[in-house]
Structures are given as structure tokens and as C-alpha cells.
Design a protein around this motif. Sequence first.
Motif: not given
Lengths: 263, 228
Positions: A217-239
Motif C-alpha cells: 500500500s504505497p505511502i502516498a495514500f498516507e498523506g500525514k506521513s513525512k514521505a507521503g506528504r513529500a510524494f504528494l508535493n512531488l505530484a503537485a510540482r509535476v502538475e
Amino acid sequence: MTGKTITITSGKGGVGKTTVTVNLAVGLGLRGKKVVCIDGDIGLRNMDVILGLENRIVYDIVDVVEGRCRLKQAMIRDKRLPDLFLVPASQTRDKNSITPEAMIRLCEEIKSEFDYVLIDSPAGIEQGFKNAIAPADQIFVVTNPEVSAVRDADRIIGLIEAEEKGPASLIINRINSAMVNRGDMLTQNDVNELLAIDLIGLIPEDENVIISTNKGSPIAFEGKSKAGRAFLNLAARVEGDMIPFNEIEGKDNFLEKVRKLFG
Amino acid sequence: MENHTNQLIVKGINEGLMLILPDGEWEVVCSDIKERINSQSTFFKGADVYIDVASRDLRVSEIADLRDLFGSFEIRMRGLLSFSEITQKNAKSLGLDISMPQKRIKKGKKPDALNPNEGSAFLVQKNVRSGIRIEKEESIVIVGDVNPGAEIISCGSVFVWGKIKGKITAGANGNEQAVVGALFIENSQISIAGIMRIFTKQSQNSNGSAPLILKIQNGEIVADNIKS
């Protein structure tokens, strides 16, 4: 619809290419995008495991290329996100089963119906790497803040420039803020200074990544974790969102970021 | 390579003749060449020629036809100079030179081309990354860093407007007059005329940020600040 093909590569193995690819895909999927991940590591597949889809594989990428099935038949839909798909690698073949031309054809076909095609490149600079970068519109180079990974990233960036696929963007994975503060780890600036390409992702070291990987279950589903949040930020930057690189400092403006992300 | 023109130019060079071809339809250009040679066939007969086509893309068959055209007048086509990578690749595949032959080094005489303090230099305007190797007869100037795992080799001098972190070889043919200049020298291996010295980040001299120049003195490489 014409989507974008992004290849995630690194040179050195074990820096987290597959983790980054999967979590970026989930991040983009959570933003409502239609995403296909292609596992380019033929013979050593593991993206299916990280996504928790390993027991659903019937056909793989080599079957598609060799005409044993249609592309749609090899695309496995994610359990959680209806618009996220995986094209798995073949486990019993090797990298020479596919050519760069076949990859370009495949990605063109997917791009006509999806927003993003994410290709997880195998480690190394041989055939598998060439297959993975051939169809790329954009290339992300993943590195860890350690000298050997940075050296290999430099080599890869040189090869990408030689193929006129550049400029690549950089993702620094597994930064440990405590070690950086003690002066025991290369900092983001050290890495940036040597590689001299634009940074797009900064992922902190987080043991939850290992747990989530094992659970499929990829960490990005857990937006509260440090890494999860960082991956969501990455996705936002890609957009195209402008998000400051403060993944390492702490949780100061986390709420604000979430608001920006979903608002 | 010369400025491009709209008419065929023939020049005498050390190696024979240089033909600078004009822009325009390839067939017209070929018939121009034919006409020119026909009108001065005794002048051209037996010559070695180099052709400069500037940025024109030529297919293998077009280059082969051109070579046959010269062949029919007993003219040897030795080389094809072009900016176009396609043309260069195709010319190479036919066994043609794609650059002018390097001047032979005469014994007992130091040719000016190899004086590291004179002549033209090869300019690189980006970081030289790991795995890249730049090897040139002339001096090399790099505007950017030389990263770990990169190699720079020159018979002349090497100047790095940035940091040296890779491997540098200057005076590769034994020229002790060659020097290596850099803004910063970090962990690296530098040799001049076969004499090697290893630098670590700490061995940077205490004057800090002043640009350094390395040269051979009494059989070893010494570092000096560049004097204004």
C-alpha cells in the motif's frame, strides 16, 4: 487526450526508483489524473508487489509487444484508484525482449487515452535504460544523498544529455534531516551543486515507506506521513504547482500545503 | 570551416584543394562542380580534395555519388567537412576524413600549433559529467565543472573555469610547457607531460578562492596563484 511520458531512472540500483514511480503515480491519481505505470525492469519485476497487485498479473509488457494480447488486457487496474493502471514487466524474459521503438509505440498508444505514463527504468546504463528513456517526454533522475549514488546520477544525466532528452529533473530520496544537521550526510545543496539540474522532489527518510511497501500500500495514500506528504508535493510540482522545498524542515505549514493541494 | 557562400569556391591548402560548396539544390551544386572541373581539368587532375558542405545533410548515396564524380576526373575525395552530424556520420561510414588531418609534428622543431600558450583552443561550455571523455590535440577551455569520473586530455593546456573534480591530462604528448588552470581544485588527479599529482580537497592552497595555475617545475607539478 495527449498525455505525458515521464521516465524515472537513476543509474545506481536501490535508490528508490520504483518507490518514487509508484508513489508519484498514486499522488497524481489522487489528484484525479489517469495514470499508467510501466515496470521497465524486465526479469526483475517488483512494481506489482509495491502496488499490492502481484497476484493479478495475467499478461505482461512482453506479451503486448510480441502481440500475444492487447494492451488493455495487460493493464491491471489498481484496487484503490480506478484510474491508476500497471503494465507489469515479464519475470521470465530479459531486457533484450523489448526495443526502444516498441516502447515508443506502446507509450504513444497509452498517451492517447491517459494523462501520464510513468516508466520505472531498471538500474544500469544498458538496454533496459535505453528502452526506458526512448519514449520519455521528461526524465526524473532519482538519487540518494551519498557519493556513489550521486556519481552514478551524474553519469546518467550525461547520457540523457547526449541523447538530447534533457534537461532532466532531480529527485533526492531518503534525506535524513538528523544526519544532515549533524553534518554526516550530503545536503540537498551538496547534491545540487554537483549535478546542477533542477530539483523537483525531496523525499525524507521515513521507515513507514518500508512498512507500506511490505503491505503493498504505497505511502502516498498516507498523506500525514513525512514521505507521503513529500510524494504528494512531488505530484503537485509535476502538475506545475509552485511548492517550496521544505519537506525536510518539519510540519510547520502542513495544513496550508494540504489546502493548496486539494483546494 | 569557412563562411558559407552562394558560389563554389576552390582554395589551395597544404593537403591539396579545398572546395567550399554553395547552398541550394544538391543537383545544381553537383552540376556546378562538374562544370568547374571540366573547364580546368588539367588543374584538378590527380588532386586530393576536401569538401566543405557547412550544415548540409547528405545521405550516404549522395556522398558516394560525389566521390564517384570526382573519381571520374581522377580526383581523390579525401574528406568531407560539415557541421551536420548526419553528414559526418555518413562520411565516416564511407571512410572519408571528417576533419582536416592534424599537422605532422616535425622532428627537432616545436610547431606553433603545439605551443600551449598560443593558437586556438577547444571550448566546452557546460559541466563535463562522469563518464564523458574529451580528448583534443589543441588546448581545452571548459566553462563549467569537471565532475568526478570525467576525463579531459589535451596535448596543450587545460583551463577550467569552474571546479576540477575529475581527471585532467595536459601536455599529453610530453610538452612540459603545458599548464592546467582552474578556479578550484578538489579531489582530482592531474598530470602534465606524464608527471602526475593527486589533489584532495584539503590540498587546495590556503589562499582560498584565488584561481590556481599548475605547471611543471623541477620535475614536479607546482601550484601557483594566477598573477594579474
